[in-house]
Design a protein around this motif. Sequence first.
Motif, short mmCIF file in Angstrom:
data_model
loop_
_atom_site.label_atom_id
_atom_site.label_comp_id
_atom_site.label_asym_id
_atom_site.label_seq_id
_atom_site.Cartn_x
_atom_site.Cartn_y
_atom_site.Cartn_z
N THR A 277 0.84 -1.19 0.00
CA THR A 277 0.00 0.00 0.00
C THR A 277 0.87 1.23 0.00
OG1 THR A 277 -1.74 -1.15 1.24
CG2 THR A 277 -1.83 1.26 1.18
N LEU A 278 0.71 2.07 -1.01
CA LEU A 278 1.46 3.31 -1.15
C LEU A 278 0.48 4.48 -1.04
CD1 LEU A 278 2.50 1.07 -3.47
CD2 LEU A 278 4.30 2.77 -3.71
N THR A 279 0.82 5.46 -0.23
CA THR A 279 -0.02 6.63 -0.05
C THR A 279 0.66 7.83 -0.68
OG1 THR A 279 -0.84 5.72 2.03
CG2 THR A 279 -1.27 8.05 1.61
N VAL A 280 -0.06 8.51 -1.57
CA VAL A 280 0.49 9.63 -2.33
C VAL A 280 -0.21 10.90 -1.89
CG1 VAL A 280 0.88 10.58 -4.64
CG2 VAL A 280 0.96 8.09 -4.28
N HIS A 281 0.56 11.89 -1.49
CA HIS A 281 0.01 13.15 -0.99
C HIS A 281 0.32 14.27 -1.99
CE1 HIS A 281 -0.24 11.28 3.09
NE2 HIS A 281 0.84 10.66 2.67
N LEU A 282 -0.70 15.01 -2.39
CA LEU A 282 -0.54 16.20 -3.21
C LEU A 282 -0.99 17.40 -2.39
CD1 LEU A 282 -1.84 13.74 -5.22
CD2 LEU A 282 -1.00 15.38 -6.89
N ARG A 283 -0.18 18.45 -2.38
CA ARG A 283 -0.49 19.63 -1.59
C ARG A 283 -0.74 20.83 -2.49
NH1 ARG A 283 3.86 19.43 3.47
NH2 ARG A 283 3.23 17.36 4.28
N ASP A 284 -1.75 21.56 -2.17
CA ASP A 284 -2.06 22.76 -2.92
C ASP A 284 -0.91 23.76 -2.80
OD1 ASP A 284 -3.55 24.47 -4.47
OD2 ASP A 284 -4.71 25.26 -2.81
N GLY A 285 -0.44 24.25 -3.93
CA GLY A 285 0.64 25.23 -3.93
C GLY A 285 2.03 24.63 -3.91
N ASP A 286 2.14 23.30 -3.87
CA ASP A 286 3.45 22.64 -3.88
C ASP A 286 3.42 21.59 -4.98
OD1 ASP A 286 5.86 21.39 -3.45
OD2 ASP A 286 5.55 21.05 -1.30
N THR A 287 4.26 21.74 -5.98
CA THR A 287 4.24 20.81 -7.11
C THR A 287 4.90 19.48 -6.80
OG1 THR A 287 6.28 21.84 -7.95
CG2 THR A 287 4.18 22.66 -8.82
N ARG A 288 5.75 19.43 -5.77
CA ARG A 288 6.40 18.18 -5.44
C ARG A 288 5.39 17.19 -4.85
NH1 ARG A 288 10.83 20.29 -1.50
NH2 ARG A 288 8.93 21.34 -0.80
N ILE A 289 5.69 15.91 -5.00
CA ILE A 289 4.79 14.85 -4.58
C ILE A 289 5.39 14.13 -3.37
CG2 ILE A 289 3.49 12.83 -5.32
CD1 ILE A 289 2.92 15.36 -6.96
N ARG A 290 4.53 13.77 -2.43
CA ARG A 290 4.98 13.03 -1.25
C ARG A 290 4.41 11.61 -1.29
NH1 ARG A 290 4.91 18.21 -0.51
NH2 ARG A 290 6.43 19.21 0.87
N VAL A 291 5.26 10.65 -0.99
CA VAL A 291 4.86 9.25 -0.97
C VAL A 291 5.24 8.66 0.37
CG1 VAL A 291 5.15 6.97 -2.05
CG2 VAL A 291 5.19 9.05 -3.47
N SER A 292 4.30 8.00 1.02
CA SER A 292 4.58 7.47 2.34
C SER A 292 4.21 6.00 2.45
CB SER A 292 3.85 8.28 3.42
OG SER A 292 2.45 8.18 3.26
N GLY A 293 4.85 5.34 3.41
CA GLY A 293 4.56 3.94 3.67
C GLY A 293 5.34 3.42 4.85
N THR A 294 4.96 2.25 5.28
CA THR A 294 5.67 1.57 6.36
C THR A 294 6.74 0.66 5.76
OG1 THR A 294 4.00 -0.16 6.35
CG2 THR A 294 3.67 1.67 7.88
N GLY A 295 7.41 -0.06 6.61
CA GLY A 295 8.42 -1.01 6.17
C GLY A 295 8.85 -1.87 7.33
N THR A 296 9.51 -2.97 7.02
CA THR A 296 9.96 -3.86 8.07
C THR A 296 11.17 -4.64 7.60
OG1 THR A 296 9.23 -5.56 9.64
CG2 THR A 296 8.51 -5.81 7.37
N ARG A 297 11.98 -5.09 8.57
CA ARG A 297 13.17 -5.87 8.23
C ARG A 297 12.75 -7.28 7.87
NH1 ARG A 297 19.01 -5.85 11.40
NH2 ARG A 297 20.10 -7.16 9.88
N ILE A 298 13.38 -7.84 6.86
CA ILE A 298 13.09 -9.19 6.44
C ILE A 298 13.88 -10.19 7.28
CG2 ILE A 298 13.20 -10.83 4.51
CD1 ILE A 298 12.84 -8.44 2.64
N ARG A 299 15.17 -9.88 7.44
CA ARG A 299 16.01 -10.72 8.30
C ARG A 299 17.26 -9.97 8.65
NH1 ARG A 299 16.96 -13.42 3.19
NH2 ARG A 299 19.16 -13.30 2.56
#
Length: 299
Positions: A277-299
């Motif tokens: 699951t990827l969450t994409v944030h767009l902000r009014d007045g800012d052309t850059r894009i933000r992408v957020s997510g969790t993560g975990t160690r495999i081993r």
Amino acid sequence: MQQVPGGEAFPTEILRYTAFTETPDGGNPAGVVLNAASLSIQDMQAIAAEVGYSETAFLTPPPLTTGTEQADPTRSFTIRYFSPLAEVPFCGHATIATAIALGERIGPGELEFRTRAGTVPVAVTADEGGRLNATLTSVEPHVEKVEESFVQEVCAALSWRTSELDPALEPRIAYAGARHLILAAATRERLADLEYDFAGLKDLMLAKDLTTVQLVWRETGTVFHARDPFPVGGVVEDPATGAAAAAFGAYTRELGLVSGNAVLTIHQGADMGRPSTLTVHLRDGDTRIRVSGTGTRIR
């Protein structure tokens, strides 16, 4: 060696994390080397090939800066990304994985990653249970039209008919650190059936300097499903592609699919058995894009 608070140092070891998931069997795995100062480019490429994930990230101290503003040496890094076949300018899932690995060692807070595509700030936060989440801010994105003849060639390599594309979501090449061709399927069934000409698609992508082809299906106005063939990196498919998610955010804005502040959810990897699951944030007045997510160690 890169020093961290408390006088400890990162060893030169290969960590394995998976991004955009809370479980080790989901998301997109990435190799992470937190101290690559002693490694040559050839070493990095060899390690990435041996690890075999779509990308491995390598951190080194940032170059010395001039002027009055100096980056925090404990939270600023140069980062390079290598697929099993070649270096790529930017990789979103390996950025998230690296940020989670750093957050576990030096705590939540702001990080600065200097990539070949530009400087990428990353914010690491912790929820009440201590689970870390990372949000990257892309470099300046842009979107360009693509020739219909090229789209037809790509569809042929995918064994798709152009009539199976969603006419409301026109093909585009989008960039937010790396270039991605975005093609929208008209149905979820078309997206689920992916069996393509690996060599043929790779040649087409190299001709346009594409990192992945991002195939999407729109479930609702803000919820999408995606698949990302990655033959130029020697990988059939990515189960989560943060760089493409950022590019897709710019695409949705360019096509007028969203306006102002918007949050998109991208589901990826389910057809591979590695849901993400990827969450994409767009902000009014800012052309850059933000992408957020969790993560975990495999081993």
